[in-house]
Design a protein around this motif. Structure first.
Motif, PDB file in Angstrom:
ATOM      1  N   VAL A  47       0.849  -1.199   0.000  1.00 53.16           N
ATOM      2  CA  VAL A  47       0.000   0.000   0.000  1.00 53.16           C
ATOM      3  C   VAL A  47       0.886   1.250   0.000  1.00 53.16           C
ATOM      4  O   VAL A  47       1.737   1.411   0.865  1.00 53.16           O
ATOM      5  CB  VAL A  47      -0.934   0.023   1.229  1.00 53.16           C
ATOM      6  CG1 VAL A  47      -1.720   1.329   1.304  1.00 53.16           C
ATOM      7  CG2 VAL A  47      -1.905  -1.150   1.197  1.00 53.16           C
ATOM      8  N   PHE A  75     -11.301   1.271   2.949  1.00 53.66           N
ATOM      9  CA  PHE A  75     -11.047  -0.118   3.345  1.00 53.66           C
ATOM     10  C   PHE A  75     -12.075  -0.490   4.405  1.00 53.66           C
ATOM     11  O   PHE A  75     -12.837   0.362   4.874  1.00 53.66           O
ATOM     12  CB  PHE A  75      -9.601  -0.316   3.837  1.00 53.66           C
ATOM     13  CG  PHE A  75      -9.248   0.424   5.102  1.00 53.66           C
ATOM     14  CD1 PHE A  75      -9.527  -0.115   6.362  1.00 53.66           C
ATOM     15  CD2 PHE A  75      -8.613   1.663   5.050  1.00 53.66           C
ATOM     16  CE1 PHE A  75      -9.202   0.566   7.526  1.00 53.66           C
ATOM     17  CE2 PHE A  75      -8.282   2.351   6.209  1.00 53.66           C
ATOM     18  CZ  PHE A  75      -8.583   1.798   7.453  1.00 53.66           C
ATOM     19  N   VAL A  99      -2.651   0.738  -4.320  1.00 50.07           N
ATOM     20  CA  VAL A  99      -2.239  -0.636  -4.027  1.00 50.07           C
ATOM     21  C   VAL A  99      -1.305  -1.082  -5.156  1.00 50.07           C
ATOM     22  O   VAL A  99      -1.722  -1.228  -6.314  1.00 50.07           O
ATOM     23  CB  VAL A  99      -3.472  -1.564  -3.875  1.00 50.07           C
ATOM     24  CG1 VAL A  99      -3.051  -3.029  -3.811  1.00 50.07           C
ATOM     25  CG2 VAL A  99      -4.250  -1.185  -2.619  1.00 50.07           C
ATOM     26  N   LEU A 199      -9.333  -3.615   0.936  1.00 52.74           N
ATOM     27  CA  LEU A 199      -8.720  -4.376   2.032  1.00 52.74           C
ATOM     28  C   LEU A 199      -9.711  -4.574   3.193  1.00 52.74           C
ATOM     29  O   LEU A 199     -10.524  -3.690   3.468  1.00 52.74           O
ATOM     30  CB  LEU A 199      -7.492  -3.627   2.582  1.00 52.74           C
ATOM     31  CG  LEU A 199      -6.162  -3.914   1.883  1.00 52.74           C
ATOM     32  CD1 LEU A 199      -6.174  -3.413   0.454  1.00 52.74           C
ATOM     33  CD2 LEU A 199      -5.006  -3.269   2.647  1.00 52.74           C
ATOM     34  N   TYR A 201      -9.472  -5.378   7.241  1.00 56.51           N
ATOM     35  CA  TYR A 201      -8.738  -5.600   8.490  1.00 56.51           C
ATOM     36  C   TYR A 201      -9.740  -6.221   9.463  1.00 56.51           C
ATOM     37  O   TYR A 201     -10.758  -5.591   9.781  1.00 56.51           O
ATOM     38  CB  TYR A 201      -8.229  -4.273   9.073  1.00 56.51           C
ATOM     39  CG  TYR A 201      -7.111  -3.625   8.272  1.00 56.51           C
ATOM     40  CD1 TYR A 201      -7.385  -2.834   7.158  1.00 56.51           C
ATOM     41  CD2 TYR A 201      -5.777  -3.784   8.652  1.00 56.51           C
ATOM     42  CE1 TYR A 201      -6.366  -2.228   6.427  1.00 56.51           C
ATOM     43  CE2 TYR A 201      -4.743  -3.177   7.931  1.00 56.51           C
ATOM     44  CZ  TYR A 201      -5.050  -2.409   6.825  1.00 56.51           C
ATOM     45  OH  TYR A 201      -4.028  -1.812   6.105  1.00 56.51           O
ATOM     46  N   SER A 212      -5.677  -8.672   1.800  1.00 55.31           N
ATOM     47  CA  SER A 212      -5.125  -7.658   0.917  1.00 55.31           C
ATOM     48  C   SER A 212      -4.927  -8.262  -0.466  1.00 55.31           C
ATOM     49  O   SER A 212      -5.337  -9.410  -0.727  1.00 55.31           O
ATOM     50  CB  SER A 212      -3.815  -7.120   1.502  1.00 55.31           C
ATOM     51  OG  SER A 212      -3.285  -6.097   0.691  1.00 55.31           O
TER      52      SER A 212
END
Ligand code: APR
Ligand code: PHB
Length: 390
Positions: A47, A75, A99, A199, A201, A212
């Motif tokens: 990233v 994200f 990215v 993405l 998390y 990712s």
């Protein structure tokens, strides 16, 4: 040999600085311990903050990044079966991240250096720094049986965390701050379609996970593992099962699995060395500081070092102005510590800490609830994630 700037380390930091200086006609040499193939074989994060992407363009290296990299304007953070989006663009007046794999970026920098006939010397052994406090510092290295000497005005230590540059600063001058986390990330690269275009998390009771990607056909996934685990403990099947168990059900159901192309474990560490200047040695990038990967800040804190050094060198050689060099350490560290704070915060928010007490768990839960209940908190997350200004 003689040059103006002797750069130790041919990772992204050293190559980027070399390229930028060369474009301004400032002579430099890069000394890299390993071969180009070895450096390009390392799988790193993917990233890039807006400011780093701009630096790539300024270095005439942005073409492939702009063609192949993906702009991400947000994200997700997943927890308790749900995922919530962090709107980066909406909270930062339209800012975003790119990215694009660090391996690809390093390849572009090597290609650009080769195109300009940049002096990048590989496989140098036993690099040593000399007379750093004098006006005539020099570097020596071994090539076969020969000891080669490079005289220069300035030495740049861009040789990563394990390099020789930081170790050349006397112990009574250097202060090191370090925090080691009680877990690592097990990462898998696979030729599969990414489970999500943005993405994810994920915080879960079983530990942190990250979804990712590198492209529409190449995925990069991570799970938090104890430091005692080794790669051999994790078959591909065990990895996919554990990853799915940490994701919301609908995401897990859509996850495409396949053989791993690369699998490795990286321990998580926060580290800063102060000052970042000793005489005519200037440290940059991982040589001076490390962050845990949770906020995707690794390469990006290197970027501001390079930006400050580049401008300081140009001011010195073209305008006879040394203010930038004199202020380098102070200025670089101010931004470095902000990236440290953010990476520590995001790591603390999302991971399971084996030694946490119920009080810590309550705070962690409250932190998450506060984040998604406050536009101010989301703005703070977003502005740090896209990168604070240089
Ligand atoms: N002599 C010459 N070169 C050396 C020496 C040495 N004694 N020691 C290390 N090196 C080289 C390494 O082989 C490596 O290629 O220095 C380079 C340092 O590169 P990185 O470790 O990639 O550090 P840096 O260029 O600062 O990159 C910033 O951003 O995403 C993060 O941590 C990630 O590497 C990344 C960093
Ligand atoms: C990666 O794609 O390797 C990656 C992305 C985001 C992070 C860390 C690693 O925070």
């Amino acid at each position: 040999m003689k040059t103006k700037v002797g750069i130790i380390g041919g990772g992204p930091s050293g190559l980027m600085l070399s390229q930028l200086l060369d474009l301004k006609g400032i002579d430099n040499i890069v000394l890299e311990k390993h071969s180009r193939e070895y450096v390009l074989g390392r799988i790193r994060a993917g990233v890039l903050e807006h400011g780093f992407a701009e630096l790539m363009r300024e270095a005439n290296c942005g073409e492939r990044m702009d063609a192949e990299g993906e702009i991400h304007e947000g994200f997700y953070i997943a927890e308790g079966g749900e995922k919530r989006r962090v709107d980066l663009a909406g909270h930062t007046g339209g800012n975003s991240v790119v990215v694009y794999g660090q391996t690809e970026l390093t390849r572009d920098l090597y290609d650009a250096r080769a195109k300009m006939n940049g002096n990048v010397i590989h496989n140098v052994e036993d690099v040593q720094l000399h007379d750093l406090k004098s006006d005539a510092p020099y570097i020596t290295y071994r090539s076969g049986d020969d000891i080669i000497r490079i005289d220069c005005d300035y030495v740049i230590g861009a040789d990563g965390f394990h390099g020789v540059s930081r170790k050349s600063i006397p112990k009574d001058v250097l202060r090191e701050y370090e925090k080691v986390y009680p877990f690592g990330w097990l990462g898998v690269l696979s030729r599969t379609k990414p489970v999500s275009p943005e993405l994810i998390y994920a915080k879960s009771e079983r530990g942190f996970a990250l979804c990712s990607l590198r492209s529409q056909v190449l995925s990069r996934y991570y799970i938090q593992v104890p430091l005692t685990d080794s790669v051999e403990d994790w078959s591909d099947e065990a990895f996919w099962d554990e990853l799915k168990a940490r994701l919301p059900q609908d995401v897990a159901d859509q996850l495409e699995t396949g053989p791993s192309i690369e699998k490795s474990i990286a321990p998580l560490r926060s580290f800063v060395a102060e000052p970042m200047r000793y005489g005519n040695l200037f440290l940059a990038g991982d040589a001076a500081h490390i962050v845990p990967p949770t906020g995707a800040r690794g390469l990006n804190s290197a970027a501001s070092d390079i930006y400050y050094l580049y401008h300081a060198m140009v001011d010195h050689y073209q305008n006879g102005d040394d203010t930038g060099l004199e202020k380098y350490s102070e200025k670089a560290l101010a931004r470095v510590w902000k990236a440290q704070r953010f990476s520590w915060w995001m790591t603390t928010l999302l991971h399971t800490f084996p030694d946490s007490i119920p009080y810590d768990q309550k705070l962690q839960q409250t932190d998450m609830e506060y984040l998604f209940s406050s536009e101010a908190a989301l703005t703070s997350l977003a502005e740090n994630y896209v990168g604070l200004p240089f």
